[in-house]
Enzyme design. Structure first.
Site, PDB file in Angstrom:
ATOM      1  N   ARG A  64      72.225  70.588 -10.004  1.00 14.35           N
ATOM      2  CA  ARG A  64      71.553  70.222 -11.252  1.00 14.35           C
ATOM      3  C   ARG A  64      70.106  70.722 -11.268  1.00 14.35           C
ATOM      4  O   ARG A  64      69.625  71.230 -12.269  1.00 14.35           O
ATOM      5  CB  ARG A  64      71.571  68.704 -11.459  1.00 14.35           C
ATOM      6  CG  ARG A  64      72.842  68.246 -12.047  1.00 14.35           C
ATOM      7  CD  ARG A  64      73.041  66.752 -11.938  1.00 14.35           C
ATOM      8  NE  ARG A  64      74.452  66.474 -12.007  1.00 14.35           N
ATOM      9  CZ  ARG A  64      75.155  66.503 -13.135  1.00 14.35           C
ATOM     10  NH1 ARG A  64      74.563  66.755 -14.282  1.00 14.35           N
ATOM     11  NH2 ARG A  64      76.449  66.276 -13.122  1.00 14.35           N
ATOM     12  N   ILE A 119      80.436  72.810  -1.718  1.00 13.36           N
ATOM     13  CA  ILE A 119      81.260  74.022  -1.709  1.00 13.36           C
ATOM     14  C   ILE A 119      80.707  75.059  -0.739  1.00 13.36           C
ATOM     15  O   ILE A 119      81.131  76.198  -0.741  1.00 13.36           O
ATOM     16  CB  ILE A 119      81.343  74.634  -3.129  1.00 13.36           C
ATOM     17  CG1 ILE A 119      79.946  74.955  -3.682  1.00 13.36           C
ATOM     18  CG2 ILE A 119      82.086  73.687  -4.082  1.00 13.36           C
ATOM     19  CD1 ILE A 119      79.957  75.719  -5.011  1.00 13.36           C
ATOM     20  N   HIS A 126      85.792  69.955  -4.133  1.00 20.44           N
ATOM     21  CA  HIS A 126      85.386  70.879  -5.194  1.00 20.44           C
ATOM     22  C   HIS A 126      85.549  72.341  -4.802  1.00 20.44           C
ATOM     23  O   HIS A 126      84.988  73.224  -5.437  1.00 20.44           O
ATOM     24  CB  HIS A 126      83.938  70.581  -5.630  1.00 20.44           C
ATOM     25  CG  HIS A 126      83.779  69.213  -6.245  1.00 20.44           C
ATOM     26  ND1 HIS A 126      82.581  68.548  -6.313  1.00 20.44           N
ATOM     27  CD2 HIS A 126      84.697  68.385  -6.817  1.00 20.44           C
ATOM     28  CE1 HIS A 126      82.767  67.362  -6.901  1.00 20.44           C
ATOM     29  NE2 HIS A 126      84.036  67.247  -7.206  1.00 20.44           N
ATOM     30  N   CYS A 165      89.043  92.872  -9.326  1.00 18.16           N
ATOM     31  CA  CYS A 165      89.947  93.251  -8.239  1.00 18.16           C
ATOM     32  C   CYS A 165      90.214  94.759  -8.273  1.00 18.16           C
ATOM     33  O   CYS A 165      90.631  95.284  -9.299  1.00 18.16           O
ATOM     34  CB  CYS A 165      91.250  92.474  -8.424  1.00 18.16           C
ATOM     35  SG  CYS A 165      92.570  92.904  -7.289  1.00 18.16           S
ATOM     36  N   THR A 189      75.293  61.301  -1.461  1.00 14.56           N
ATOM     37  CA  THR A 189      75.943  61.375  -2.765  1.00 14.56           C
ATOM     38  C   THR A 189      75.558  60.155  -3.592  1.00 14.56           C
ATOM     39  O   THR A 189      75.451  59.047  -3.066  1.00 14.56           O
ATOM     40  CB  THR A 189      77.482  61.472  -2.644  1.00 14.56           C
ATOM     41  OG1 THR A 189      78.058  61.315  -3.949  1.00 14.56           O
ATOM     42  CG2 THR A 189      78.058  60.421  -1.714  1.00 14.56           C
ATOM     43  N   SER A 190      75.372  60.383  -4.879  1.00 13.76           N
ATOM     44  CA  SER A 190      74.996  59.280  -5.756  1.00 13.76           C
ATOM     45  C   SER A 190      76.232  58.499  -6.191  1.00 13.76           C
ATOM     46  O   SER A 190      76.122  57.485  -6.867  1.00 13.76           O
ATOM     47  CB  SER A 190      74.284  59.835  -6.986  1.00 13.76           C
ATOM     48  OG  SER A 190      75.115  60.791  -7.618  1.00 13.76           O
TER      49      SER A 190
HETATM   50 ZN    ZN Z   1      94.213  91.655  -8.383  1.00 13.38          ZN
END
Ligand code: ZN
Length: 246
Positions: A35, A106, A122, A152, A193-194
């Site tokens: 945030r 993450i 997450h 890709c 963590t909140s």
């Molecule tokens: Zn692909």
């Protein structure tokens, strides 16, 4: 007995610790809460979008270039190193005392510190998949792609980070494992963590073990249920614990 000695004695007595963590676990590794990162991005880019919008599935689909610009500049910190909290948790798992780390982060820092059972609610920046052919790309491969929207080489599909965006559901398998781990634990340590992001935050209600400990600088909706609350920096807390546990 002070707070640290209390927590150390509970850790010594426990054979099934689960750690549930959030952004505060990684701030001492130099990773800002998204945030505040988003707020900074908004100011710098004169961007009208709040974080919940930029990190939503529909925004990703409609404006992938803005999404990736934000994601690349603010969500990825390849230089970040684990801190004392990550290291102590990995050690407790090695000793057979800690059974799972459940994280809302993450960044993959728990695994870099040596943790093996990490339930990433997450997702992770370290995994990226082509939306066309599902080919896997590591973070390093993904970072090497310099176009505004990484595609890709095999099929031209957009390569999407394996992180859960707003409007997307959490991985059911991870969620079930997290509930199961919390339900079996005898000591639940909640850190950085909140406890305001759902459904992740409601997971802690499955705990029915002996002690709940909160390591958080600010009050949380769960404070009344906690047996112990420590408001100092989580890396410092873990560092002091390491000494008491030695
Ligand atoms: Zn692909």
């Amino acid at each position: 007995m002070d707070q640290f000695q209390q927590l150390a004695s509970w850790i010594k007595d426990s054979g099934n610790i689960v750690f549930f963590g959030g952004a505060g676990t990684s701030t001492e590794s130099g990773i800002p809460d998204f945030r505040s990162a988003a707020g900074l991005y908004q100011t710098q880019h004169n961007s009208p979008y709040p974080p919940e919008v930029m990190l939503s599935r529909s925004f990703f689909m409609s404006s992938p270039d803005i999404f990736f610009d934000f994601y690349r500049s603010k969500m990825i910190h390849p230089e970040a190193k684990p801190n004392g909290a990550h290291r102590l948790l990995a050690k407790l798992e090695d000793e057979g005392k800690l059974k799972a780390v459940i994280t809302q982060n993450i960044d993959g820092l728990h695994q870099i510190a040596g943790s093996r059972r990490v339930l990433e609610l997450h997702g992770s920046i370290h995994r990226n998949y082509c939306m066309g052919c599902r080919r896997y790309y590591s973070l390093e491969e993904w970072l090497a792609m310099t176009e505004a929207v990484p595609r890709c080489p095999d099929c031209g599909g957009i390569i999407k980070p394996d992180v859960v965006l707003y409007e997307e559901a959490l991985d059911q398998e991870v969620l079930v494992e997290a509930v199961d781990s919390i339900a079996r634990a005898d000591l639940l340590i909640i850190g950085g963590t909140s406890l305001t992001v759902h459904p992740a935050a409601s997971l802690v209600t499955y705990f029915s073990g002996r002690h709940t400990v909160l390591l958080n600088r600010d009050p949380t909706p769960y404070d009344e249920q906690a047996d112990l609350i420590i408001t100092e920096r989580i890396g410092d807390v873990m560092g002091r614990l390491q000494g008491l546990l030695a």
